[in-house]
Design a protein around this motif. Sequence first.
Motif, PDB file in Angstrom:
ATOM      1  N   THR A 175       0.854  -1.188   0.000  1.00  0.00           N
ATOM      2  CA  THR A 175       0.000   0.000   0.000  1.00  0.00           C
ATOM      3  C   THR A 175       0.891   1.240   0.000  1.00  0.00           C
ATOM      4  O   THR A 175       2.115   1.144   0.112  1.00  0.00           O
ATOM      5  N   GLN A 176       0.245   2.387  -0.094  1.00  0.00           N
ATOM      6  CA  GLN A 176       0.974   3.656  -0.033  1.00  0.00           C
ATOM      7  C   GLN A 176       1.751   3.804   1.269  1.00  0.00           C
ATOM      8  O   GLN A 176       2.743   4.516   1.337  1.00  0.00           O
ATOM      9  N   ASN A 177       1.268   3.136   2.324  1.00  0.00           N
ATOM     10  CA  ASN A 177       1.955   3.218   3.623  1.00  0.00           C
ATOM     11  C   ASN A 177       3.004   2.128   3.806  1.00  0.00           C
ATOM     12  O   ASN A 177       3.561   1.966   4.881  1.00  0.00           O
ATOM     13  N   GLY A 178       3.242   1.370   2.753  1.00  0.00           N
ATOM     14  CA  GLY A 178       4.270   0.341   2.831  1.00  0.00           C
ATOM     15  C   GLY A 178       3.823  -0.949   3.474  1.00  0.00           C
ATOM     16  O   GLY A 178       4.645  -1.821   3.759  1.00  0.00           O
ATOM     17  N   GLU A 179       2.511  -1.086   3.707  1.00  0.00           N
ATOM     18  CA  GLU A 179       2.018  -2.336   4.275  1.00  0.00           C
ATOM     19  C   GLU A 179       1.891  -3.392   3.179  1.00  0.00           C
ATOM     20  O   GLU A 179       1.465  -3.087   2.068  1.00  0.00           O
ATOM     21  N   VAL A 180       2.253  -4.614   3.529  1.00  0.00           N
ATOM     22  CA  VAL A 180       2.098  -5.715   2.578  1.00  0.00           C
ATOM     23  C   VAL A 180       0.675  -6.252   2.679  1.00  0.00           C
ATOM     24  O   VAL A 180       0.209  -6.573   3.773  1.00  0.00           O
TER      25      VAL A 180
END
Length: 114
Positions: A61-66
């Motif tokens: 995601t944009q927040n770096g979550e997988v």
Amino acid sequence: MASQPNKRYPNAPKMQPKAIINPKILSYGDEVEKDWEGCLSLPNVRGKVPRPTKIEVRYLTQNGEVVEEVLEGFLARIFQHEFDHLNGKVFIDRVESTLDIVMEREYRKIIYSE
Ligand SMILES: [Zn+2]
């Protein structure tokens, strides 16, 4: 990736647009369905494109979550369509026959008679 019902795709699910970063398709379901696609890269062209109806995907995601999730139906189709672009493919590379490619004007006649 974004989806919302509209005149052309009345059954499209409604979702907030979201950034899909470094996408991977982890697996494909066995069922394949042909359905119409269009693309801003190919104005006024439509094609009936066979694609697996179910895929398992992973992306950031944009927040770096997988995120790992299973997509089905229309969302599985648009994910694969956009994923193809990253690999230099467009939907006409995937049609089974040139008979499955039509111009927009023909397409309208076909869908309004279905
Ligand atoms: Zn496209």
